[in-house]
Design a protein around this motif. Structure first.
Motif, PDB file in Angstrom:
ATOM      1  N   ALA A   2       0.834  -1.200   0.000  1.00 46.42           N
ATOM      2  CA  ALA A   2       0.000   0.000   0.000  1.00 46.42           C
ATOM      3  C   ALA A   2       0.871   1.253   0.000  1.00 46.42           C
ATOM      4  CB  ALA A   2      -0.916  -0.004   1.229  1.00 46.42           C
ATOM      5  N   ALA A   3       1.963   1.220   0.737  1.00 45.29           N
ATOM      6  CA  ALA A   3       2.870   2.369   0.775  1.00 45.29           C
ATOM      7  C   ALA A   3       3.423   2.654  -0.618  1.00 45.29           C
ATOM      8  CB  ALA A   3       4.004   2.120   1.764  1.00 45.29           C
ATOM      9  N   LEU A   4       3.803   1.605  -1.348  1.00 45.44           N
ATOM     10  CA  LEU A   4       4.304   1.788  -2.709  1.00 45.44           C
ATOM     11  C   LEU A   4       3.216   2.364  -3.616  1.00 45.44           C
ATOM     12  CD1 LEU A   4       6.397  -1.489  -3.123  1.00 45.44           C
ATOM     13  CD2 LEU A   4       7.285   0.839  -2.870  1.00 45.44           C
ATOM     14  N   ASN A   5       1.996   1.895  -3.449  1.00 53.08           N
ATOM     15  CA  ASN A   5       0.887   2.429  -4.250  1.00 53.08           C
ATOM     16  C   ASN A   5       0.666   3.908  -3.966  1.00 53.08           C
ATOM     17  OD1 ASN A   5       0.454  -0.111  -5.342  1.00 53.08           O
ATOM     18  ND2 ASN A   5      -1.223  -0.624  -3.960  1.00 53.08           N
ATOM     19  N   VAL A   6       0.735   4.274  -2.700  1.00 54.40           N
ATOM     20  CA  VAL A   6       0.518   5.675  -2.320  1.00 54.40           C
ATOM     21  C   VAL A   6       1.663   6.545  -2.835  1.00 54.40           C
ATOM     22  CG1 VAL A   6       0.320   7.282  -0.381  1.00 54.40           C
ATOM     23  CG2 VAL A   6      -0.902   5.105  -0.314  1.00 54.40           C
ATOM     24  N   VAL A   7       2.897   6.052  -2.722  1.00 57.69           N
ATOM     25  CA  VAL A   7       4.041   6.806  -3.242  1.00 57.69           C
ATOM     26  C   VAL A   7       3.907   6.998  -4.746  1.00 57.69           C
ATOM     27  CG1 VAL A   7       6.526   6.731  -3.662  1.00 57.69           C
ATOM     28  CG2 VAL A   7       5.644   6.137  -1.413  1.00 57.69           C
TER      29      VAL A   7
ATOM     30  N   VAL B   7      -1.815   5.500   3.742  1.00 55.75           N
ATOM     31  CA  VAL B   7      -1.350   4.118   3.596  1.00 55.75           C
ATOM     32  C   VAL B   7      -2.303   3.155   4.299  1.00 55.75           C
ATOM     33  CG1 VAL B   7       0.515   2.503   4.109  1.00 55.75           C
ATOM     34  CG2 VAL B   7       1.063   4.814   3.334  1.00 55.75           C
ATOM     35  N   ALA B   8      -2.744   3.510   5.495  1.00 54.51           N
ATOM     36  CA  ALA B   8      -3.670   2.651   6.236  1.00 54.51           C
ATOM     37  C   ALA B   8      -4.970   2.465   5.457  1.00 54.51           C
ATOM     38  CB  ALA B   8      -3.960   3.247   7.611  1.00 54.51           C
ATOM     39  N   ALA B   9      -5.473   3.550   4.848  1.00 59.72           N
ATOM     40  CA  ALA B   9      -6.698   3.450   4.058  1.00 59.72           C
ATOM     41  C   ALA B   9      -6.490   2.568   2.830  1.00 59.72           C
ATOM     42  CB  ALA B   9      -7.149   4.849   3.639  1.00 59.72           C
ATOM     43  N   GLU B  10      -5.325   2.714   2.169  1.00 57.86           N
ATOM     44  CA  GLU B  10      -5.023   1.903   0.983  1.00 57.86           C
ATOM     45  C   GLU B  10      -4.894   0.423   1.345  1.00 57.86           C
ATOM     46  OE1 GLU B  10      -3.929   0.901  -2.978  1.00 57.86           O
ATOM     47  OE2 GLU B  10      -4.783   2.751  -2.178  1.00 57.86           O
ATOM     48  N   ALA B  11      -4.305   0.143   2.502  1.00 61.82           N
ATOM     49  CA  ALA B  11      -4.113  -1.247   2.944  1.00 61.82           C
ATOM     50  C   ALA B  11      -5.344  -1.814   3.631  1.00 61.82           C
ATOM     51  CB  ALA B  11      -2.922  -1.326   3.892  1.00 61.82           C
ATOM     52  N   ASN B  12      -6.328  -0.946   3.923  1.00 66.72           N
ATOM     53  CA  ASN B  12      -7.539  -1.354   4.632  1.00 66.72           C
ATOM     54  C   ASN B  12      -7.202  -1.959   5.994  1.00 66.72           C
ATOM     55  OD1 ASN B  12     -10.314  -1.686   5.013  1.00 66.72           O
ATOM     56  ND2 ASN B  12     -10.319  -3.736   4.109  1.00 66.72           N
ATOM     57  N   VAL B  13      -6.384  -1.220   6.753  1.00 59.17           N
ATOM     58  CA  VAL B  13      -6.006  -1.652   8.093  1.00 59.17           C
ATOM     59  C   VAL B  13      -6.236  -0.494   9.059  1.00 59.17           C
ATOM     60  CG1 VAL B  13      -4.256  -3.238   7.206  1.00 59.17           C
ATOM     61  CG2 VAL B  13      -3.591  -0.902   7.852  1.00 59.17           C
ATOM     62  N   PRO B  14      -6.366  -0.782  10.361  1.00 58.62           N
ATOM     63  CA  PRO B  14      -6.510   0.297  11.338  1.00 58.62           C
ATOM     64  C   PRO B  14      -5.265   1.191  11.344  1.00 58.62           C
ATOM     65  CG  PRO B  14      -7.071  -1.827  12.300  1.00 58.62           C
ATOM     66  CD  PRO B  14      -6.448  -2.113  10.976  1.00 58.62           C
ATOM     67  N   LEU B  15      -5.455   2.450  11.625  1.00 57.76           N
ATOM     68  CA  LEU B  15      -4.336   3.387  11.639  1.00 57.76           C
ATOM     69  C   LEU B  15      -3.259   2.960  12.630  1.00 57.76           C
ATOM     70  CD1 LEU B  15      -3.351   6.044  10.403  1.00 57.76           C
ATOM     71  CD2 LEU B  15      -4.548   7.260  12.239  1.00 57.76           C
TER      72      LEU B  15
ATOM     73  N   THR C 115      11.623   0.262   4.051  1.00 58.33           N
ATOM     74  CA  THR C 115      11.250  -1.135   3.832  1.00 58.33           C
ATOM     75  C   THR C 115      10.537  -1.311   2.495  1.00 58.33           C
ATOM     76  OG1 THR C 115      10.995  -1.425   6.227  1.00 58.33           O
ATOM     77  CG2 THR C 115      10.005  -3.098   4.803  1.00 58.33           C
ATOM     78  N   ALA C 116       9.649  -0.375   2.164  1.00 56.86           N
ATOM     79  CA  ALA C 116       8.898  -0.466   0.917  1.00 56.86           C
ATOM     80  C   ALA C 116       9.817  -0.335  -0.290  1.00 56.86           C
ATOM     81  CB  ALA C 116       7.816   0.611   0.886  1.00 56.86           C
ATOM     82  N   PHE C 117      10.706   0.648  -0.266  1.00 51.92           N
ATOM     83  CA  PHE C 117      11.627   0.828  -1.390  1.00 51.92           C
ATOM     84  C   PHE C 117      12.605  -0.345  -1.494  1.00 51.92           C
ATOM     85  CE2 PHE C 117      10.740   5.556  -1.413  1.00 51.92           C
ATOM     86  CZ  PHE C 117      10.225   5.566  -2.697  1.00 51.92           C
ATOM     87  N   GLU C 118      13.015  -0.885  -0.356  1.00 54.97           N
ATOM     88  CA  GLU C 118      13.910  -2.041  -0.382  1.00 54.97           C
ATOM     89  C   GLU C 118      13.215  -3.230  -1.038  1.00 54.97           C
ATOM     90  OE1 GLU C 118      17.177  -3.616   2.712  1.00 54.97           O
ATOM     91  OE2 GLU C 118      15.123  -3.764   3.463  1.00 54.97           O
ATOM     92  N   GLN C 119      11.945  -3.450  -0.699  1.00 58.31           N
ATOM     93  CA  GLN C 119      11.206  -4.551  -1.307  1.00 58.31           C
ATOM     94  C   GLN C 119      11.000  -4.317  -2.802  1.00 58.31           C
ATOM     95  OE1 GLN C 119       6.789  -6.141  -0.651  1.00 58.31           O
ATOM     96  NE2 GLN C 119       8.127  -6.700   1.048  1.00 58.31           N
TER      97      GLN C 119
END
Length: 203
Positions: free
Chosen positions: A37-42, A55-63, A79-83
């Motif tokens: 989700a972080a990559l999508n938001v970036v 990011v929480a909204a994109e991943a559908n997880v609690p803040l 972590t996101a960029f490393e992945q």
């Protein structure tokens, strides 16, 4: 007497409820969903527009999951960029490892530049954001160093060190050029460039 018994039974039920509490939903993929989700938001909003809430909204997880899994936004972005770079590098290496001859390796390099292993609007946007982020955050440069080292290692299966470095720079430079230029370099021209850069390698 009856009221006393009922009262004690109610207290016992309440004690059990407090002791057990609400059941936490088992979600082993939550951390990875947050990373993706972080990559999508970036890709959509850039690093500067990336927030825990988005990011929480994109991943559908609690803040609260954001701070549970990551020690702040820098930790999440690192972590996101490393992945992201590891995923691209793995496809890069697979393509080169499949080559059996120098000529096939040259063709693989052309595919890496002109194909979809790395070159997509999303990947190029993430790459540009990574470059800008690393420019502001020196610690992030280690991600790029590992990425380049992995690329050159894959190239070194077929080319000497100097040629591998030149080809790695060509792959990066041409893909960036083609992503922003209206008149991009054609596949045939790319093939000629790669052949010239690796001309002294055994065929």
């Amino acid at each position: 007497m009856l009221l006393s018994i009922i009262g004690k039974a109610k207290l016992r039920r309440e004690d059990v409820s407090v002791a057990t509490g609400p059941k936490r939903r088992h979600d082993p993929e939550r951390r990875n969903r947050i990373i993706q989700a972080a990559l999508n938001v970036v890709a959509e909003h850039g690093v500067d527009g990336t927030s825990h809430r988005r990011v929480a909204a994109e991943a559908n997880v609690p803040l609260g999951s954001m701070t549970y899994h990551f020690n702040g936004m820098d930790d999440l972005l690192f972590t996101a960029f490393e992945q992201f770079t590891q995923s691209v590098a793995a496809r890069f290496q697979d393509r080169l490892n499949a080559a059996q001859t120098v000529e096939e390796a040259r063709s693989a390099v052309v595919d890496l530049i002109c194909g979809d292993v790395w070159v997509s609007p999303r990947n190029m946007t993430l790459t540009f954001e990574l470059y800008a982020y690393a420019n502001r955050k020196p610690a992030v440069r280690s991600i790029m160093s590992k990425w380049m080292a992995g690329s050159r290692k894959a190239l070194s299966r077929h080319f000497d060190a100097a040629t591998s470095r030149a080809l790695d720079m060509a792959i990066e430079g041409i893909t960036i050029h083609n992503s922003v230029e209206v008149d991009s370099i054609s596949r045939d021209e790319v093939a000629r460039i790669i052949e010239r850069l690796s001309r002294d390698q055994a065929g």
